[in-house]
Design an enzyme around this catalytic site. Structure first.
Site, PDB file in Angstrom:
ATOM      1  N   LYS A   1      61.962   2.504  30.731  1.00 19.80           N
ATOM      2  CA  LYS A   1      60.997   2.939  29.805  1.00 19.80           C
ATOM      3  C   LYS A   1      60.249   4.023  30.129  1.00 19.80           C
ATOM      4  O   LYS A   1      60.033   4.843  29.414  1.00 19.80           O
ATOM      5  CB  LYS A   1      60.152   1.632  29.229  1.00 19.80           C
ATOM      6  CG  LYS A   1      59.405   1.980  27.998  1.00 19.80           C
ATOM      7  CD  LYS A   1      58.588   0.788  27.490  1.00 19.80           C
ATOM      8  CE  LYS A   1      58.126   0.890  26.012  1.00 19.80           C
ATOM      9  NZ  LYS A   1      56.746   1.650  25.913  1.00 19.80           N
TER      10      LYS A   1
ATOM     11  N   HIS B   1      51.703  -5.514  22.801  1.00 19.82           N
ATOM     12  CA  HIS B   1      52.367  -4.652  23.616  1.00 19.82           C
ATOM     13  C   HIS B   1      53.736  -4.709  23.671  1.00 19.82           C
ATOM     14  O   HIS B   1      54.368  -5.576  23.093  1.00 19.82           O
ATOM     15  CB  HIS B   1      51.479  -4.292  25.078  1.00 19.82           C
ATOM     16  CG  HIS B   1      50.448  -3.245  24.844  1.00 19.82           C
ATOM     17  ND1 HIS B   1      49.690  -2.898  26.069  1.00 19.82           N
ATOM     18  CD2 HIS B   1      49.841  -2.744  23.824  1.00 19.82           C
ATOM     19  CE1 HIS B   1      48.521  -1.894  25.847  1.00 19.82           C
ATOM     20  NE2 HIS B   1      48.684  -1.814  24.192  1.00 19.82           N
TER      21      HIS B   1
ATOM     22  N   SER C   1      41.766   1.901  24.454  1.00 17.41           N
ATOM     23  CA  SER C   1      42.163   3.000  24.969  1.00 17.41           C
ATOM     24  C   SER C   1      41.519   4.192  24.440  1.00 17.41           C
ATOM     25  O   SER C   1      42.167   5.363  24.151  1.00 17.41           O
ATOM     26  CB  SER C   1      43.735   3.079  24.588  1.00 17.41           C
ATOM     27  OG  SER C   1      44.367   1.773  24.634  1.00 17.41           O
TER      28      SER C   1
ATOM     29  N   GLU D   1      46.522  -0.587  29.665  1.00 11.32           N
ATOM     30  CA  GLU D   1      47.806  -0.234  30.280  1.00 11.32           C
ATOM     31  C   GLU D   1      47.628  -0.779  31.657  1.00 11.32           C
ATOM     32  O   GLU D   1      48.799  -0.688  32.403  1.00 11.32           O
ATOM     33  CB  GLU D   1      48.631   0.850  29.969  1.00 11.32           C
ATOM     34  CG  GLU D   1      47.918   2.129  30.531  1.00 11.32           C
ATOM     35  CD  GLU D   1      48.699   3.290  30.095  1.00 11.32           C
ATOM     36  OE1 GLU D   1      49.537   3.428  29.064  1.00 11.32           O
ATOM     37  OE2 GLU D   1      48.715   4.417  30.751  1.00 11.32           O
TER      38      GLU D   1
ATOM     39  N   SER E   1      44.936   2.127  19.380  1.00 15.61           N
ATOM     40  CA  SER E   1      44.291   3.771  19.467  1.00 15.61           C
ATOM     41  C   SER E   1      45.555   4.699  18.924  1.00 15.61           C
ATOM     42  O   SER E   1      45.172   5.625  18.545  1.00 15.61           O
ATOM     43  CB  SER E   1      43.950   4.223  20.842  1.00 15.61           C
ATOM     44  OG  SER E   1      45.159   4.303  21.563  1.00 15.61           O
TER      45      SER E   1
ATOM     46  N   ARG F   1      55.841  -2.690  32.833  1.00 13.19           N
ATOM     47  CA  ARG F   1      54.669  -2.922  33.536  1.00 13.19           C
ATOM     48  C   ARG F   1      54.789  -4.325  34.004  1.00 13.19           C
ATOM     49  O   ARG F   1      54.130  -4.807  35.132  1.00 13.19           O
ATOM     50  CB  ARG F   1      53.364  -2.623  32.911  1.00 13.19           C
ATOM     51  CG  ARG F   1      53.586  -1.124  32.483  1.00 13.19           C
ATOM     52  CD  ARG F   1      51.791  -0.485  32.322  1.00 13.19           C
ATOM     53  NE  ARG F   1      52.054   0.499  31.392  1.00 13.19           N
ATOM     54  CZ  ARG F   1      52.184   1.666  31.867  1.00 13.19           C
ATOM     55  NH1 ARG F   1      52.602   1.995  33.274  1.00 13.19           N
ATOM     56  NH2 ARG F   1      52.302   2.630  31.111  1.00 13.19           N
TER      57      ARG F   1
HETATM   58  O1  LIG Z   1      48.618   7.000  22.977  1.00 15.89           O
HETATM   59  C1  LIG Z   1      49.198   6.594  24.162  1.00 15.89           C
HETATM   60  O2  LIG Z   1      50.120   7.500  24.721  1.00 15.89           O
HETATM   61  C2  LIG Z   1      48.954   5.209  24.347  1.00 15.89           C
HETATM   62  C3  LIG Z   1      47.912   4.560  24.057  1.00 15.89           C
HETATM   63  C4  LIG Z   1      47.602   3.115  24.388  1.00 15.89           C
HETATM   64  O3  LIG Z   1      48.062   2.403  23.487  1.00 15.89           O
HETATM   65  P1  LIG Z   1      47.166   1.156  22.703  1.00 15.89           P
HETATM   66  O4  LIG Z   1      45.906   1.731  22.277  1.00 15.89           O
HETATM   67  O5  LIG Z   1      47.956   0.601  21.632  1.00 15.89           O
HETATM   68  O6  LIG Z   1      47.024   0.231  23.733  1.00 15.89           O
HETATM   69  C5  LIG Z   1      48.274   2.957  25.723  1.00 15.89           C
HETATM   70  O7  LIG Z   1      48.341   1.437  25.748  1.00 15.89           O
HETATM   71  C6  LIG Z   1      49.843   3.140  25.712  1.00 15.89           C
HETATM   72  O8  LIG Z   1      50.440   2.799  26.810  1.00 15.89           O
HETATM   73  C7  LIG Z   1      49.952   4.624  25.522  1.00 15.89           C
HETATM   74  C1  LIG Z   2      51.607  -0.023  26.088  1.00 14.51           C
HETATM   75  C2  LIG Z   2      52.360   0.548  26.397  1.00 14.51           C
HETATM   76  O1  LIG Z   2      53.345   1.451  26.051  1.00 14.51           O
HETATM   77  P1  LIG Z   2      53.428   1.852  24.453  1.00 14.51           P
HETATM   78  O2  LIG Z   2      53.186   3.514  24.403  1.00 14.51           O
HETATM   79  O3  LIG Z   2      55.163   1.311  23.869  1.00 14.51           O
HETATM   80  O4  LIG Z   2      52.332   1.378  23.311  1.00 14.51           O
HETATM   81  C3  LIG Z   2      52.542   1.018  27.876  1.00 14.51           C
HETATM   82  O5  LIG Z   2      53.161   2.017  28.538  1.00 14.51           O
HETATM   83  O6  LIG Z   2      51.735   0.224  28.761  1.00 14.51           O
END
Ligand SMILES: O=C(O)C1=C[C@@H](OP(=O)(O)O)[C@@H](O)[C@H](O)C1
Ligand SMILES: C=C(OP(=O)(O)O)C(=O)O
Length: 438
Positions: free
Chosen positions: A423, A353, A207, A326, A179, A398
């Site tokens: 992180k 991820h 997401s 997440e 996303s 995580r």
């Molecule tokens: O936009 C953001 O802050 C996030 C979107 C998500 O990513 P994905 O859509 O790649 O899973 C999530 O998993 C990530 O931890 C943070």
């Molecule tokens: C997927 C994650 O992080 P990122 O922002 O690096 O995608 C997360 O924090 O679970």
């Protein structure tokens, strides 16, 4: 440079001797802090972030923006209470070098910002960052008029040759792998000459709450955004060009990082209070109220925060986590301790991820005696009696917190590289032992 704090020492995950009863102040949200930094950097006047998260991912974001010429002063807020960062958007400059670490938000949100800089911006990061998809952002920026040098894999490393401005306009991308592609283009959209219209063409989109977070935060700084939810076409978001306001924003606690503490109440049949849990939020962690209630707990949201109570029983769950991917590692850890099987669905994209989370969870829980199998888009978890052993984290914050949850109920679990929690939650080991009253 914000180093990847790796520590090969093993951390003996504390075993809970009884029901926990604690109040845990969870630091600020990574996703909100990093969006707030980007929006403040793109604004036409200074802004404040109060109670920002100070962690590897947010310091990488701040460092990257500084490298591009933005001033970020770290100090206390205007009223003298708590940490606050003042962002002075003094122009986006190149040449610059950006270290993204393994932060999805930095590697996806900043190339569009770099396209607005007045020179080349080189992006590099941890080895894992070379494997995480960036094709949606690269292809889109090229469609919008940017010049990018990469090696053709649709990933880092790369250089964005900022031209001081970008045409913008309509763009079509497949964001089924992240996303963050959509969020990245929307965040910088108001600064593109024609704004931006992002059309997602893929079959699935993970997401969604994180895209809503992007839209809400854009609107809060004065941007005009049309979305599928506001009556627009499905899978199409439009951002009108315009100046962004500098705001004074209080960052919410990170509800996904509240997860291990709520899980502790569930696993030990205890009670955990998280102060300042927002009454209304786009954070995916808010779904934990419902998910962990279905798994055996109960919760009450008061003006003070969220009070979550475990019943002593943990039930399995069949749940689609595509909107809240997440949360999967923490839910898998609880599911491994439940009284019935679980199926976690809709999270194939977790293979891309911080690590391949589906493979890592399967391997590590099974090494402790568990019975987890990977499905095409998730995990099937049949609880079994677990035993102690080393829980590897694969540089994934995580995974470390998931291992700590299991350690509460299983004696002799040792977490390899608990420092990887830096992180997004550098204080994790102290908060965890503090919660246990150690
Ligand atoms: O936009 C953001 O802050 C996030 C979107 C998500 O990513 P994905 O859509 O790649 O899973 C999530 O998993 C990530 O931890 C943070
Ligand atoms: C997927 C994650 O992080 P990122 O922002 O690096 O995608 C997360 O924090 O679970």
């Amino acid at each position: 440079m914000v180093p990847n704090t790796a520590d090969t020492a093993l951390w003996p995950a504390p075993h809970a001797s009884g029901a926990v009863d604690a109040t845990v102040h969870v630091p600020g949200s990574k996703s909100v802090t990093n969006r707030a930094l980007v929006l403040a950097a793109l604004a036409s006047e200074p802004g404040w972030l109060r109670r920002p998260l100070r962690s590897r991912d947010t310091l990488l974001m701040a460092g990257a923006l500084r490298a591009m010429g933005i001033e970020i002063e770290e100090g206390v807020g205007p009223d003298g209470t708590g940490e606050a960062w003042r962002v002075l958007p003094t122009g986006l400059r190149g040449p610059a070098t950006v270290d993204v670490g393994n932060a999805g938000t930095v590697m996806r949100f900043l190339p569009p910002v770099a396209a607005l800089a007045d020179g080349p911006v080189r992006f590099d990061g941890d080895p894992r960052s070379y494997e995480r998809p960036l094709n949606g952002v690269i292809d889109a920026l090229r469609q919008l008029g940017a010049r990018i040098d990469d090696d053709g894999r649709g990933a880092l490393p790369l250089t964005v040759h900022g031209g001081g401005a970008l045409d913008g306009g309509p763009v079509a991308i497949d964001a089924s792998s992240s996303s963050q592609f959509v969020s990245a283009l929307l965040l910088s959209g108001p600064r593109f000459n024609q704004g931006v219209e992002v059309r997602h063409t893929g079959a699935t989109l993970p997401s969604l709450p994180h895209i809503r977070m992007t839209v809400d935060m854009l609107r809060a700084v004065g941007a005009q955004v049309d979305t599928p939810e506001s009556g627009g076409e499905p899978n199409v978001w439009r951002v009108t060009p315009g100046a962004l306001l500098g705001r004074d924003l209080v960052i919410e606690p990170d509800l996904s990082n509240a997860q291990p503490f709520l899980a502790a109440a569930l696993v030990t049949g205890g009670r955990v209070t998280i102060p300042d849990w927002p009454a209304r939020t786009t954070q995916p962690g808010d779904r934990l109220r419902e998910i962990f209630t279905e798994m055996g707990g109960s919760c009450e949201l008061t003006e003070y925060g969220l009070v979550f109570t475990g019943s002593g029983s943990i039930h399995g769950i069949d749940v689609d986590l595509s909107e809240v991917g997440e949360l999967t590692p923490g839910i898998a850890a609880v599911a491994a301790l439940a009284d019935s099987p679980s199926t976690l669905r809709g999270v194939a994209h977790l293979r891309l991820h911080e690590t391949d989370r589906l493979a890592a969870l399967t391997k590590e829980i099974n090494e402790l005696g568990g019975d987890v199998t990977e499905t095409a888009d998730g995990l099937h978890i049949r609880p079994r009696r677990l035993h102690g052993g080393i829980f590897h984290t694969y540089d994934d914050h995580r995974m470390a917190t998931a291992g700590a949850i299991i350690g509460l109920a299983v004696e002799g679990v040792q977490i390899e590289n608990v420092a990887t929690t830096a992180k997004t939650l550098p204080d994790f080991p102290d908060l965890w032992t503090g919660m246990l009253g150690a």
